[in-house]
Motif scaffolding. Structure first.
Motif, short mmCIF file in Angstrom:
data_model
loop_
_atom_site.label_atom_id
_atom_site.label_comp_id
_atom_site.label_asym_id
_atom_site.label_seq_id
_atom_site.Cartn_x
_atom_site.Cartn_y
_atom_site.Cartn_z
N ASP A 38 5.33 9.69 -0.58
CA ASP A 38 6.40 8.84 -1.11
C ASP A 38 7.47 8.62 -0.04
OD1 ASP A 38 7.72 11.28 -1.02
OD2 ASP A 38 7.71 11.56 -3.19
N GLU A 39 8.51 7.88 -0.41
CA GLU A 39 9.56 7.52 0.54
C GLU A 39 10.36 8.73 1.01
OE1 GLU A 39 13.50 4.66 0.79
OE2 GLU A 39 12.06 4.36 -0.83
N ARG A 40 10.56 9.68 0.14
CA ARG A 40 11.32 10.89 0.52
C ARG A 40 10.60 11.64 1.64
NH1 ARG A 40 10.98 16.04 -2.22
NH2 ARG A 40 9.55 14.87 -3.54
N ASP A 41 9.27 11.78 1.54
CA ASP A 41 8.50 12.44 2.59
C ASP A 41 8.54 11.64 3.89
OD1 ASP A 41 7.84 14.47 0.86
OD2 ASP A 41 5.82 13.72 0.46
N PHE A 42 8.48 10.31 3.79
CA PHE A 42 8.55 9.47 4.98
C PHE A 42 9.89 9.62 5.69
CE2 PHE A 42 10.26 5.35 6.47
CZ PHE A 42 9.57 5.27 7.66
N CYS A 43 10.98 9.54 4.94
CA CYS A 43 12.32 9.63 5.54
C CYS A 43 12.58 10.99 6.17
CB CYS A 43 13.39 9.30 4.50
SG CYS A 43 13.40 7.55 4.05
N LYS B 109 2.46 4.16 15.74
CA LYS B 109 1.70 4.30 14.51
C LYS B 109 2.54 3.81 13.33
CE LYS B 109 -1.96 7.57 14.03
NZ LYS B 109 -2.37 8.88 13.62
N VAL B 110 1.91 3.10 12.45
CA VAL B 110 2.58 2.56 11.28
C VAL B 110 2.62 3.64 10.20
CG1 VAL B 110 2.51 0.75 9.53
CG2 VAL B 110 1.69 0.28 11.83
N SER B 111 3.75 3.76 9.52
CA SER B 111 3.86 4.69 8.41
C SER B 111 3.77 3.91 7.10
CB SER B 111 5.19 5.44 8.46
OG SER B 111 5.27 6.22 9.62
N VAL B 112 2.93 4.38 6.21
CA VAL B 112 2.80 3.77 4.88
C VAL B 112 2.95 4.87 3.84
CG1 VAL B 112 1.37 1.82 5.62
CG2 VAL B 112 0.28 3.92 4.94
N PHE B 113 3.40 4.49 2.66
CA PHE B 113 3.54 5.47 1.59
C PHE B 113 3.38 4.77 0.24
CE2 PHE B 113 7.71 4.18 3.04
CZ PHE B 113 8.37 3.80 1.88
N ASN B 114 3.22 5.57 -0.80
CA ASN B 114 2.99 5.11 -2.17
C ASN B 114 1.71 4.29 -2.29
OD1 ASN B 114 5.25 6.32 -3.33
ND2 ASN B 114 6.55 4.56 -2.90
N LEU B 115 0.65 4.73 -1.65
CA LEU B 115 -0.63 4.04 -1.74
C LEU B 115 -1.33 4.39 -3.05
CD1 LEU B 115 -0.21 4.45 1.47
CD2 LEU B 115 -2.63 4.06 1.55
N ASN B 116 -1.99 3.41 -3.63
CA ASN B 116 -2.84 3.76 -4.76
C ASN B 116 -4.19 4.22 -4.22
OD1 ASN B 116 -4.56 1.53 -4.33
ND2 ASN B 116 -3.43 0.24 -5.75
N ILE C 241 9.74 2.73 11.07
CA ILE C 241 9.49 1.72 10.06
C ILE C 241 8.38 2.21 9.14
CG2 ILE C 241 8.72 -0.64 9.62
CD1 ILE C 241 9.95 -1.41 12.29
N GLY C 242 8.63 2.15 7.84
CA GLY C 242 7.65 2.54 6.84
C GLY C 242 7.40 1.41 5.86
N ILE C 243 6.17 1.28 5.43
CA ILE C 243 5.79 0.21 4.50
C ILE C 243 5.47 0.83 3.15
CG2 ILE C 243 4.20 -1.69 4.07
CD1 ILE C 243 3.75 -1.80 7.12
N ASN C 244 6.20 0.38 2.13
CA ASN C 244 6.01 0.85 0.76
C ASN C 244 4.95 -0.02 0.08
OD1 ASN C 244 6.19 1.78 -1.83
ND2 ASN C 244 8.35 1.32 -2.10
N VAL D 90 10.15 -1.14 4.35
CA VAL D 90 9.70 -2.47 3.96
C VAL D 90 9.02 -2.33 2.61
CG1 VAL D 90 8.21 -4.41 4.55
CG2 VAL D 90 9.35 -3.13 6.37
N ASP D 91 9.64 -2.90 1.57
CA ASP D 91 9.06 -2.88 0.23
C ASP D 91 8.28 -4.16 0.01
OD1 ASP D 91 10.28 -0.43 -0.63
OD2 ASP D 91 12.17 -1.51 -0.86
N ILE D 92 6.98 -4.04 -0.18
CA ILE D 92 6.16 -5.21 -0.50
C ILE D 92 6.27 -5.42 -2.01
CG2 ILE D 92 3.84 -6.21 -0.43
CD1 ILE D 92 5.00 -5.66 2.35
N GLU D 93 6.72 -6.61 -2.41
CA GLU D 93 7.02 -6.84 -3.81
C GLU D 93 5.83 -7.36 -4.61
OE1 GLU D 93 10.44 -9.32 -3.59
OE2 GLU D 93 11.76 -7.64 -3.14
#
Length: 116
Positions: free
Chosen positions: A94-99, A66-73, A40-43, A12-15
């Protein structure tokens, strides 16, 4: 918001720079209706601000999975820590680590002990 499949994961990419109420409803429905084999991962790459509703979503959804999130500032990461919401999420760099389900960022809460 953009939802796409990446193998056995759904991303899920939050724009926008914030997470809207519509985004929160969509994410919650994804977890309710999801295939059990699919993660499911949230970018959060573009997100600069999160609100209480998103934290409550993480708490509610963590009862299912548990929710997976990545690319957090750094500010969002710190906010997760301060609000003690980091226990509801798996944080990836990042997304590569999540996948690939590798390199999970784990925060351990250390305490300073008074020396004798």
């Amino acid at each position: 918001m953009n939802i796409r499949d990446a193998g056995y994961a759904r991303v899920v990419d939050i724009e926008g720079t914030t997470i809207s109420q519509q985004d929160i409803k969509t994410i919650k429905n994804l977890f309710i209706e999801k295939d059990l084999r699919q993660r499911i991962g949230i970018n959060l790459k573009q997100v600069n601000h999160i609100n209480d509703d998103f934290i409550f979503l993480l708490k509610d959804v963590s009862k299912i999975e548990k929710v997976s999130v990545f690319n957090l500032n750094n500010d969002i990461y710190l906010l997760f820590f301060v609000l003690n919401a980091d226990k509801y999420v798996d944080i990836y760099l990042d997304e590569r680590d999540f996948c690939s389900q590798k390199n999970l960022l784990i925060y351990r809460r250390f305490k300073l002990l008074k020396s004798a």
